[in-house]
Design a protein around this motif. Structure first.
Motif, PDB file in Angstrom:
ATOM      1  N   PRO A  64       0.834  -1.167   0.033  1.00  0.00           N
ATOM      2  CA  PRO A  64       0.019  -0.110   0.091  1.00  0.00           C
ATOM      3  C   PRO A  64       0.880   1.143  -0.037  1.00  0.00           C
ATOM      4  O   PRO A  64       2.004   1.132   0.340  1.00  0.00           O
ATOM      5  CB  PRO A  64      -0.836  -0.233   1.388  1.00  0.00           C
ATOM      6  CG  PRO A  64      -0.610  -1.412   1.695  1.00  0.00           C
ATOM      7  CD  PRO A  64       0.555  -2.114   1.214  1.00  0.00           C
ATOM      8  N   ASN A  65       0.223   2.213  -0.500  1.00  0.00           N
ATOM      9  CA  ASN A  65       1.276   3.623  -0.640  1.00  0.00           C
ATOM     10  C   ASN A  65       0.369   4.780  -0.505  1.00  0.00           C
ATOM     11  O   ASN A  65      -0.829   4.784  -0.791  1.00  0.00           O
ATOM     12  CB  ASN A  65       1.942   3.457  -2.146  1.00  0.00           C
ATOM     13  CG  ASN A  65       1.184   3.591  -3.046  1.00  0.00           C
ATOM     14  OD1 ASN A  65       0.492   4.880  -3.342  1.00  0.00           O
ATOM     15  ND2 ASN A  65       0.854   2.692  -3.836  1.00  0.00           N
ATOM     16  N   ALA A  66       1.095   5.622   0.082  1.00  0.00           N
ATOM     17  CA  ALA A  66       0.316   7.184   0.223  1.00  0.00           C
ATOM     18  C   ALA A  66       0.976   7.999  -0.443  1.00  0.00           C
ATOM     19  O   ALA A  66       2.526   7.929  -0.680  1.00  0.00           O
ATOM     20  CB  ALA A  66       0.267   7.563   1.693  1.00  0.00           C
ATOM     21  N   ILE A 125      -0.408   0.138  12.654  1.00  0.00           N
ATOM     22  CA  ILE A 125      -0.695  -0.349  11.358  1.00  0.00           C
ATOM     23  C   ILE A 125       0.054  -1.674  11.020  1.00  0.00           C
ATOM     24  O   ILE A 125       1.263  -2.080  11.256  1.00  0.00           O
ATOM     25  CB  ILE A 125      -0.390   0.608  10.104  1.00  0.00           C
ATOM     26  CG1 ILE A 125      -1.047   1.734  10.343  1.00  0.00           C
ATOM     27  CG2 ILE A 125      -0.465   0.179   8.827  1.00  0.00           C
ATOM     28  CD1 ILE A 125      -0.433   2.929   9.270  1.00  0.00           C
ATOM     29  N   THR A 126      -0.696  -2.618  10.594  1.00  0.00           N
ATOM     30  CA  THR A 126      -0.302  -4.124  10.524  1.00  0.00           C
ATOM     31  C   THR A 126       0.530  -4.354   9.055  1.00  0.00           C
ATOM     32  O   THR A 126       1.613  -4.992   9.316  1.00  0.00           O
ATOM     33  CB  THR A 126      -1.299  -5.113  10.417  1.00  0.00           C
ATOM     34  OG1 THR A 126      -2.280  -4.751   9.403  1.00  0.00           O
ATOM     35  CG2 THR A 126      -1.913  -4.939  11.715  1.00  0.00           C
ATOM     36  N   ASP A 127       0.184  -3.687   8.050  1.00  0.00           N
ATOM     37  CA  ASP A 127       0.806  -3.669   6.818  1.00  0.00           C
ATOM     38  C   ASP A 127       2.056  -3.061   6.815  1.00  0.00           C
ATOM     39  O   ASP A 127       2.112  -1.815   7.044  1.00  0.00           O
ATOM     40  CB  ASP A 127      -0.283  -3.631   5.868  1.00  0.00           C
ATOM     41  CG  ASP A 127      -1.181  -4.663   5.514  1.00  0.00           C
ATOM     42  OD1 ASP A 127      -0.983  -5.934   5.958  1.00  0.00           O
ATOM     43  OD2 ASP A 127      -2.184  -4.332   5.551  1.00  0.00           O
ATOM     44  N   ASN A 128       3.138  -3.508   5.961  1.00  0.00           N
ATOM     45  CA  ASN A 128       4.418  -2.358   5.402  1.00  0.00           C
ATOM     46  C   ASN A 128       3.531  -1.659   4.452  1.00  0.00           C
ATOM     47  O   ASN A 128       2.882  -2.200   3.643  1.00  0.00           O
ATOM     48  CB  ASN A 128       5.172  -3.382   4.982  1.00  0.00           C
ATOM     49  CG  ASN A 128       5.965  -4.017   6.150  1.00  0.00           C
ATOM     50  OD1 ASN A 128       6.127  -3.651   7.115  1.00  0.00           O
ATOM     51  ND2 ASN A 128       6.697  -5.282   5.737  1.00  0.00           N
ATOM     52  N   PHE A 129       3.853  -0.417   4.363  1.00  0.00           N
ATOM     53  CA  PHE A 129       3.592   0.298   3.349  1.00  0.00           C
ATOM     54  C   PHE A 129       4.564   1.714   3.055  1.00  0.00           C
ATOM     55  O   PHE A 129       5.537   1.846   3.665  1.00  0.00           O
ATOM     56  CB  PHE A 129       2.287   1.335   3.614  1.00  0.00           C
ATOM     57  CG  PHE A 129       2.522   2.161   4.946  1.00  0.00           C
ATOM     58  CD1 PHE A 129       2.796   3.878   4.657  1.00  0.00           C
ATOM     59  CD2 PHE A 129       2.361   2.034   6.189  1.00  0.00           C
ATOM     60  CE1 PHE A 129       2.886   4.555   5.648  1.00  0.00           C
ATOM     61  CE2 PHE A 129       2.677   2.726   7.433  1.00  0.00           C
ATOM     62  CZ  PHE A 129       2.886   3.936   6.936  1.00  0.00           C
ATOM     63  N   ILE A 130       4.208   2.326   1.813  1.00  0.00           N
ATOM     64  CA  ILE A 130       5.208   3.662   1.307  1.00  0.00           C
ATOM     65  C   ILE A 130       4.422   4.847   1.340  1.00  0.00           C
ATOM     66  O   ILE A 130       3.282   4.720   1.104  1.00  0.00           O
ATOM     67  CB  ILE A 130       5.575   3.042   0.088  1.00  0.00           C
ATOM     68  CG1 ILE A 130       6.381   1.690   0.050  1.00  0.00           C
ATOM     69  CG2 ILE A 130       6.485   4.089  -0.468  1.00  0.00           C
ATOM     70  CD1 ILE A 130       6.524   1.137  -1.598  1.00  0.00           C
ATOM     71  N   LEU A 131       5.200   5.846   1.914  1.00  0.00           N
ATOM     72  CA  LEU A 131       4.856   7.057   1.822  1.00  0.00           C
ATOM     73  C   LEU A 131       5.694   7.854   0.836  1.00  0.00           C
ATOM     74  O   LEU A 131       7.037   7.902   1.133  1.00  0.00           O
ATOM     75  CB  LEU A 131       5.020   7.910   3.333  1.00  0.00           C
ATOM     76  CG  LEU A 131       4.546   9.480   3.089  1.00  0.00           C
ATOM     77  CD1 LEU A 131       3.130   9.855   2.540  1.00  0.00           C
ATOM     78  CD2 LEU A 131       4.733  10.039   4.517  1.00  0.00           C
ATOM     79  N   VAL A 132       5.105   8.569  -0.246  1.00  0.00           N
ATOM     80  CA  VAL A 132       5.979   9.375  -1.174  1.00  0.00           C
ATOM     81  C   VAL A 132       5.678  10.579  -1.007  1.00  0.00           C
ATOM     82  O   VAL A 132       4.496  11.049  -0.972  1.00  0.00           O
ATOM     83  CB  VAL A 132       5.412   8.839  -2.783  1.00  0.00           C
ATOM     84  CG1 VAL A 132       6.250   9.714  -3.624  1.00  0.00           C
ATOM     85  CG2 VAL A 132       5.610   7.345  -2.861  1.00  0.00           C
ATOM     86  N   LEU A 133       6.675  11.609  -1.035  1.00  0.00           N
ATOM     87  CA  LEU A 133       6.843  12.873  -1.127  1.00  0.00           C
ATOM     88  C   LEU A 133       7.223  13.388  -2.257  1.00  0.00           C
ATOM     89  O   LEU A 133       8.616  13.378  -2.556  1.00  0.00           O
ATOM     90  CB  LEU A 133       7.529  13.488   0.258  1.00  0.00           C
ATOM     91  CG  LEU A 133       6.782  13.161   1.594  1.00  0.00           C
ATOM     92  CD1 LEU A 133       7.848  13.917   2.714  1.00  0.00           C
ATOM     93  CD2 LEU A 133       5.515  13.457   1.948  1.00  0.00           C
ATOM     94  N   ASP A 134       6.474  13.817  -3.287  1.00  0.00           N
ATOM     95  CA  ASP A 134       6.847  14.232  -4.473  1.00  0.00           C
ATOM     96  C   ASP A 134       7.163  15.714  -4.765  1.00  0.00           C
ATOM     97  O   ASP A 134       6.398  16.524  -4.107  1.00  0.00           O
ATOM     98  CB  ASP A 134       5.762  13.697  -5.509  1.00  0.00           C
ATOM     99  CG  ASP A 134       6.108  13.898  -7.000  1.00  0.00           C
ATOM    100  OD1 ASP A 134       5.408  14.083  -7.922  1.00  0.00           O
ATOM    101  OD2 ASP A 134       7.462  13.683  -7.180  1.00  0.00           O
ATOM    102  N   GLN A 158       7.322  -0.610   9.745  1.00  0.00           N
ATOM    103  CA  GLN A 158       6.439  -0.778   8.506  1.00  0.00           C
ATOM    104  C   GLN A 158       6.481   0.336   7.559  1.00  0.00           C
ATOM    105  O   GLN A 158       5.650   0.068   6.778  1.00  0.00           O
ATOM    106  CB  GLN A 158       5.003  -1.223   9.038  1.00  0.00           C
ATOM    107  CG  GLN A 158       4.360  -0.261  10.079  1.00  0.00           C
ATOM    108  CD  GLN A 158       4.537  -0.440  11.527  1.00  0.00           C
ATOM    109  OE1 GLN A 158       5.692  -0.473  12.075  1.00  0.00           O
ATOM    110  NE2 GLN A 158       3.510  -0.603  12.238  1.00  0.00           N
ATOM    111  N   MET A 159       6.921   1.229   7.706  1.00  0.00           N
ATOM    112  CA  MET A 159       6.867   2.437   7.075  1.00  0.00           C
ATOM    113  C   MET A 159       8.191   2.788   5.968  1.00  0.00           C
ATOM    114  O   MET A 159       9.171   2.505   6.618  1.00  0.00           O
ATOM    115  CB  MET A 159       6.427   3.755   7.783  1.00  0.00           C
ATOM    116  CG  MET A 159       6.192   5.156   7.155  1.00  0.00           C
ATOM    117  SD  MET A 159       5.736   6.546   8.015  1.00  0.00           S
ATOM    118  CE  MET A 159       5.915   7.736   7.034  1.00  0.00           C
ATOM    119  N   HIS A 160       7.987   3.087   5.045  1.00  0.00           N
ATOM    120  CA  HIS A 160       9.125   3.572   4.141  1.00  0.00           C
ATOM    121  C   HIS A 160       8.900   4.799   3.587  1.00  0.00           C
ATOM    122  O   HIS A 160       7.892   4.943   2.599  1.00  0.00           O
ATOM    123  CB  HIS A 160       9.375   2.282   2.943  1.00  0.00           C
ATOM    124  CG  HIS A 160      10.657   2.640   2.229  1.00  0.00           C
ATOM    125  ND1 HIS A 160      11.742   2.365   2.539  1.00  0.00           N
ATOM    126  CD2 HIS A 160      10.808   3.135   0.929  1.00  0.00           C
ATOM    127  CE1 HIS A 160      12.670   2.535   1.762  1.00  0.00           C
ATOM    128  NE2 HIS A 160      12.245   2.981   0.480  1.00  0.00           N
TER     129      HIS A 160
END
Length: 922
Positions: A64-66, A125-134, A158-160
């Protein structure tokens, strides 16, 4: 007012139908995830495909990603954090909901506290996810760098985090490299290889070029994707591609200028016009384009869709294809072309385009964008009007710092004819602590209103005409000016001036204008408080809070609670102070918002009170609750007060070094304000020095502050003079000269009379305690007991506890004498019990009762090194100074201290020195 969220900032650009796959880069990005690195940084100039690569990767990586696309407005921490939380809610719907509510409160919160709360929620949060700052470079703010640094230092597993940027951010990248926590892609990595260039040119752009042509073009562009794309667009429809490529030379800047010309010239006139005119917009939607173009024959939405299909460097910002933006470099060049054109539009020049955009943004409630376009058009009159209209709401949201940035973009002479704008400017300066600048702007307004200026200073009608945009603000301008004058006077310590101007403001304001009357009444209360008239101060502050409550402004209604409680504490009415906080908490918890600004202050105040009353469990719980809520639920000054109270806890525990560290931090956080500082940090530190036996530092403080036992007394310096009495008593205990003890007793007698006359029973109790200790130092036990009994009589109904217990062994001796004389036996026995069992830092229980410490030989003698350390302690040296003197580590010195205190059966430096002298060790 809630921050308006532009949803298009939260969408990753959708994958293109035809895309050059880049498995070598995807593999590197996946490698960063598999290695559990914290950060992926993609840093390269414009046109290297950063956003396209990341959108392709996150779409296929299985996590998942934000996504958050940054722009220039995101340099404001409150706006940035709001968008950050909303982006994360795409991962977990309710994450940060409470924090988000607090962010919309009037006063911007402190970022570290918000991030702490947010990070704690992310860990669930249980799932690993990605946060993108564009497009990180567009925010361009040191404060945002600090936010991201804090985030990375405490990033949940869990956050990248992924950052795309044209410029390296200030994020201590070297440290992350050394720790193997960083994956980096640079321009050299992002350039198209010959294979990728061939796929792009022949398959995506359908050019059917030879290998030689591809290699030549790839070499000339150095794999720069934007250059290849512009070249490909220019070559579409050309028969002789090879000749074109051979003539394709020069630096990137000149090449791109040439290609833009080629691209634009191949488009229809209507498309060229559309591209040029809309290039002034950072983001575009159909209605906004229509408003800028004013051409009913052309549909903005249809044209945007056509441009996207033509691959003319436009990026869709949502899945519905409603909002778009141009590629940043393409937009820059279009704007350059627009300004070079002699007639960019039949409707007017570039300024007119900005004005149309400004009007559209204003009509749609986007005041920031409306103001910026007015400034870009150099229509400063319009910009000033927008700023004037925006001030009340922004001030109410505690966004005066943002508004101040607006005002500074306006020409200085524009304010001369705008008294409403000038007063707003003055308040913005005052809120940021810039009194002189605020004073100057007030004078500009006063010349028009003839409130304080001479006739000759008033602008002449022939040369200037007063401009008013907000009539409502203008009608209350005299009162606003008077309130601002009161603010300045109070900050400068001019109590008569504060009273004069606040009364003037209250006389000018209608009884029903509760919003305006509240601040004026509060300033009047603060002036009374600073002068020592506590009951009048309480009435005025209560009136101010009632005004706010009448208009439903609960945040402001509870903002003065700590002031009301502090006044009751000064009056010795601890029970009422507790009730004041508890009642405010009941009001706050009934509101719709999950956490109201100021709640952290309420819990902190309750912690301080319960600590004084000896309920350590409740005090600790309230302190923890305050820290959990953090600055996002606090008023300004909370961090300073938090450090002071935590220092008080440490002092009570005997951890004096930590107490001083916390007071140093509080000193760093302190800023001058309208709230009277009746307990200066320097005096608090001096009290700790006395307990450490550092008399030289304490005496130096008294000299630096210009304090003397025969000073004229005032409430504002009462705490300092009481501290001076402590210094004199400590001096007497060392040199046994009559001068110091007589000066102490004389000063205490005068302080006692002043405090009694002012109804400041809190001070009365402390003064009586010091009188008792001074007499005890002289071995005059009857006089000591007389003062102590008066202090106990005043203290017992309110539950005072620490004010006695924290005085250590001398008070233990006196309370033991009081018990022997049957003075208030129940209360005295309760206090004496506190001296029996006290847990030290290592969890060991030590006995502190007077019966446990008698002049006798030690059970375990001090070593030679311990005696050496003890002598330096007696000389007033700090732990750090002792470590330097003896060439020992600081922790080793602290260890010696603990052993010495244990052998002497004491807890503090002063007690150790006294006990050592008693045993003849010094």
């Amino acid at each position: 007012m809630a921050t308006t969220i532009l949803a298009t900032k939260l969408f990753a650009p959708p994958p293109r139908p035809q895309l050059v796959l880049r498995p070598r880069l995807i593999e590197r990005l996946n490698g960063g995830l598999l290695s559990s690195r914290k950060l992926t940084l993609i840093s390269a100039p414009a046109g290297f495909g950063k956003t396209t690569l990341v959108s392709e990767w996150v779409a296929g990586c299985g996590r998942p990603n934000a996504w958050l696309s940054l722009d220039e407005g995101d340099g404001d921490p409150t706006r940035f954090l709001t968008y950050l939380i909303v982006a994360l809610q795409r991962i977990e719907l309710n994450i940060g909901e409470g924090v988000l509510g607090v962010l919309q409160a009037p006063q911007p919160p402190h970022t570290e506290s918000i991030l702490t709360t947010l990070l704690n929620e992310i860990t669930t949060i249980t799932d690993n996810f990605i946060l993108v700052l564009d497009d990180y470079h567009l925010a361009d703010a040191k404060l945002i760098d600090k936010v991201i640094t804090f985030l990375l230092e405490h990033l949940p597993q869990q956050m990248h985090l992924v950052i795309t940027t044209r410029e390296d951010p200030n994020l201590q990248l070297a440290r992350f490299r050394v720790r193997n926590q960083l994956t980096e892609l640079r321009a050299a990595d992002l350039r198209f290889t010959p294979t990728e260039a061939a796929e792009f040119l022949n398959q995506v752009m359908d050019l059917n070029l030879t290998t030689e042509d591809i290699n030549a073009l790839e070499a000339r562009t150095e794999g720069w994707i934007a250059g290849l794309q512009l070249a490909a667009i220019s070559m579409q429809g050309r028969q002789d591609a090879t000749s074109f490529i051979k003539s394709f030379t020069g630096s990137h800047r000149f090449v791109l200028d040439y290609l833009v010309e080629e691209v634009l010239h191949q488009q229809s006139e209507s498309i060229q016009t559309f591209l040029l005119r809309t290039s002034i917009l950072d983001r575009m939607c159909g209605p906004l384009c229509d408003a800028v173009l004013l051409n009913p024959s052309v549909s903005g939405q249809a044209t945007l869709e056509h441009i996207e299909q033509a691959n003319l460097f436009i990026v869709p910002l949502d899945n519905e294809r409603h909002w778009y933006r141009y590629h940043h470099l393409f937009a820059d060049l279009l704007r350059q072309r627009l300004h070079q054109s002699s007639a960019p539009s039949t409707e007017g020049d570039v300024a007119e385009l900005h004005i149309r955009a400004s009007r559209w943004y204003e009509d749609n409630g986007l005041e920031l964008e409306a103001f910026h376009h007015a400034i870009a058009a150099k229509d400063f009159e319009r910009a000033a009007g927008l700023a004037e209209l925006a001030w009340p709401a922004m001030d109410g949201r505690f966004q005066s710092a943002i508004w101040l940035g607006w005002a500074k973009a306006l020409p200085d002479d524009l304010f001369q004819a705008r008294p409403v704008l000038s007063v707003a400017y003055a308040w913005a300066f005052l809120n940021s602590g810039k009194l002189e600048e605020g004073e100057s702007r007030l004078r500009d307004a006063e010349r028009w209103l003839d409130t304080s200026a001479e006739e000759s200073e008033r602008p002449q009608a022939s040369s200037a005409k007063m401009v008013i945009v907000d009539e409502r603000q203008f009608r209350t301008l005299p009162a606003s000016i008077a309130t601002a004058r009161a603010y300045i006077a109070q900050t400068l310590g001019d109590i008569p001036g504060t009273v004069k101007y606040t009364r003037q403001a209250l006389d000018l304001l209608p009884a029903g204008d509760h919003l305006k009357r509240g601040p004026a009444a509060a300033l009047l209360g603060l002036a009374y408080w600073a002068s020592g008239d506590l009951e009048a101060a309480h009435r005025a502050l209560a009136d101010a809070m009632a005004n706010f409550q009448l208009i439903g402004s609960i945040h402001f209604a509870i903002s003065g609670t700590y002031g009301l409680a502090d006044i009751r504490i000064a009056q010795g009415r601890l029970r009422e102070a507790v009730s004041t906080y508890e009642n405010a908490l009941q009001v706050a918890t009934k509101q719709d918002v999950p956490v109201l600004r100021g709640m952290a202050n309420l819990y902190l105040g309750l912690s301080e009170l319960h600590h004084e009353r000896g309920n350590l469990e409740a005090a600790t719980q309230y302190l923890q609750r305050s820290e959990e809520l953090g600055e996002q639920a606090a008023l300004s000054g909370w961090t300073n007060r938090l450090c002071r109270i935590k220092a008080r806890f440490k002092e009570s525990q005997g951890d004096l070094d930590s107490a001083l560290d916390l007071l140093d931090e509080a000193e760093h956080l302190y800023f001058r304000s309208v709230v009277p500082d009746v307990r200066p940090i320097a005096a608090l530190k001096t009290r700790v020095w006395i307990r450490q036996g550092r008399l030289n530092e304490a005496l130096r403080w008294a000299i630096e502050q210009g304090l003397s036992f025969d000073d004229n007394l005032s409430y504002l310096r009462e705490f300092e003079h009481i501290t001076l009495a402590r210094v004199l008593i400590a001096e007497y205990k060392i040199d046994h000269t009559d001068r110091s003890i007589l000066e102490a007793l004389g000063l205490l007698e005068r302080l006692l009379k002043a405090a009694e006359e002012g109804g400041r029973i809190g001070s009365v109790i402390e003064i009586l305690v010091l009188q008792a200790l001074a007499h005890e130092a002289q071995r005059d036990i009857p006089s000591a007991l007389a003062s102590l009994e008066r202090a106990l009589t005043l203290s017992e109904p309110e539950g005072y506890f620490r004010i006695f217990v924290d005085e250590g062994l001398p008070m233990d001796h006196l309370l033991t004498e009081a018990a022997a004389h049957r003075i208030m036996p129940d209360y005295v026995d309760k206090l004496l019990a506190a001296f029996q069992d006290t847990t030290n830092d290592e969890g060991q229980t030590t006995k502190l009762s007077s019966s446990a410490i008698r002049p006798s030989s030690l059970v375990e003698p001090l070593s030679q090194r311990e005696l050496e350390v003890l002598r330096l302690i007696a000389q007033g040296l700090s732990n750090r100074e002792i470590s330097k003197r003896l060439f020992l580590a600081l922790n080793t010195v602290k260890g010696h201290n603990r052993i010495i205190f244990g052998k002497l059966q004491v807890q503090r430096r002063t007690e150790a020195v006294a006990r050592a002298r008693e045993l003849g060790l010094l």
